[in-house]
Motif scaffolding. Sequence first.
Motif, PDB file in Angstrom:
ATOM      1  N   GLY A 226       0.819  -1.210   0.000  1.00 12.19           N
ATOM      2  CA  GLY A 226       0.000   0.000   0.000  1.00 12.19           C
ATOM      3  C   GLY A 226       0.849   1.255   0.000  1.00 12.19           C
ATOM      4  O   GLY A 226       2.052   1.237   0.304  1.00 12.19           O
ATOM      5  N   VAL A 227       0.217   2.372  -0.309  1.00 12.19           N
ATOM      6  CA  VAL A 227       0.952   3.636  -0.454  1.00 12.19           C
ATOM      7  C   VAL A 227       1.509   4.113   0.880  1.00 12.19           C
ATOM      8  O   VAL A 227       2.470   4.904   0.906  1.00 12.19           O
ATOM      9  N   ASN A 228       0.940   3.667   1.992  1.00 12.03           N
ATOM     10  CA  ASN A 228       1.407   4.124   3.296  1.00 12.03           C
ATOM     11  C   ASN A 228       2.543   3.272   3.864  1.00 12.03           C
ATOM     12  O   ASN A 228       3.015   3.546   4.964  1.00 12.03           O
ATOM     13  N   VAL A 229       2.947   2.261   3.127  1.00 17.30           N
ATOM     14  CA  VAL A 229       4.033   1.398   3.601  1.00 17.30           C
ATOM     15  C   VAL A 229       5.370   2.099   3.364  1.00 17.30           C
ATOM     16  O   VAL A 229       5.608   2.626   2.267  1.00 17.30           O
ATOM     17  N   PRO A 230       6.252   2.147   4.376  1.00 18.04           N
ATOM     18  CA  PRO A 230       7.578   2.736   4.151  1.00 18.04           C
ATOM     19  C   PRO A 230       8.272   2.081   2.962  1.00 18.04           C
ATOM     20  O   PRO A 230       8.228   0.855   2.805  1.00 18.04           O
TER      21      PRO A 230
END
Length: 576
Positions: free
Chosen positions: A555-559
């Motif tokens: 996902g886009v929020n994963v570092p």
Amino acid sequence: MNLKNVLIKITAIVVVVFTAVSCDDDFNSVGSEVIGDVNFEDDEYNAIPIAYSKRFEKVQTSGLPNNLLGIYDDPVYGESVYSVVSEVLPSQFNPSFGDNAVLDSVVLNLPYFSTITESSTEDGVVTNTFELDSVYGSNEIRLSIYHSDYFLRDFDLDQGGEQRQVYYSDDITNNFGSSLENRLLFTDNNFKPSSNQIRLLTEDDDTDEDEDPQFSTEIPALRLVLASEAAAAAATELNEDNARIGNQELINYFKTLFLDKEGSIELSNANNFRNYFRGFYFKAESNTNTDESLIFFNISDANFTLFYSFDTNEADEDDADEDGDMTELIRGQGSFVLNFSNNIVNSIDFDFANATLNDNTTIESALDSQDEVNGEANLFLKGGEGSYAVIDLFNGMVTNEDGELENELDFLKRQNWLINEASMKIYINQDEMVSGDTEPERIYIFNQETGAVLVDFVADPTSNQTSPVLSLTNHLGRISRDSDENGEFYKIRLTRHVINVLSEDIDNVKLGLSVSQNVNVVTLAEGFTPNNSEDELIPFSSIISHEGTILYGNGVNVPEEKRLKLDIFYTRSKSN
């Protein structure tokens, strides 16, 4: 003339040798350009798979290689309660119990997995200290054992009786009904497994002059002894460590069920016996807010034994029992053993709704709204009646060398790379996890469509290891921990699988990712996900695993440094 011919031959040989040497020089020169670092170079490609999770409403729990009994409180996913119902079969049919048979005691013995850590001998008595291998938690739970009257049939009547009956994790709780609790045999409101060895009273072999009672020892076990009141009193007087419960009513109950049935059709064969005596139900329940005690065991090692005495044809001429009567018949001793076998079903009482993420979202709601097109930030892996992840490789679009969008699989097939390694580091979301020894040691990847292992599983040089901790560590790497023993990531190598996909030897199927109690167990079970009438396949090794983890997806929020990706290390020609 001869000299001339010799000179001609010598000259020809020299020319041939010179030519061969020249050609060899030319070959080595060209070869060095091909093999060396001039025309070829090593590089890396990162493929971003689509990944999401699926949860089960129920999973198959008949036919498991091992069983779980008790309560486990996962620090992230919450409480799971495991109970067991099992059939038994006698070690012999058409038993003869002898004249005037009297049932003295019945013994349930369920051994734990354990290892000896210390052994000492004092006055000829051996004392072993054990460590339990597969017991989780040290709090007390409520454990009840019943004689069950629920009939576990062998074949599925809905399928015409041609297929084996499959039982599921919710059957005991929701479908079997009150007949499971036909007769209560034992209840302990404060049960927890003990690592103490079992001491059993044995007959004196008369090899010494010591009049003290003789004992034998066995490994730690859940051991329940129901005895006649006289036998229980005698055991207490002998200070036997193995506790007995004096219950004449239950002794009479089992005498009626077995000893009084000598010669009956009920004890004549397996089918009649299973219909007559339908087994036992081990029921685990909570008794406090901090209960946790879970046993991982092989119930096929357990047994239920009836010990009885009977008249022999010999008179007690030596008055061995010191009652003054030397005309009475000597009493012989016998046993009737029931082994746990055939249909054994585990129940798993678990609810994702009780587990929440840091943003107070329940894991259940997260699992019920998975984005199967773009993938998810978190992957939820939970054993038992839990969840697994789906990994979809090479189905996205990439920008090719001409600046155009192209299917990733088609793009990779055209590259003609020499692939040295393909692997994934799957990072643990430490912000959502409670790190430590409750994290699964292993995870397991498989063909999501067929459940089959990948070719890398078969080719792993460590596959011959019998220990589940050491086996298949090249393909399915164990958890990697930081200096504080917190789990960081798992590394899975898929080199041969990727080579076969890109060379079109196999289809590019979706892959399943689950936790595993034992990566050597490759047998498959059925599971049902919400709103899906078709069963899905999940490895038994996941069902017998009680632990869970949360991994990073894409996902886009994963570092960025922890985003799920497939790293392909390859060698290519510079001309490509």
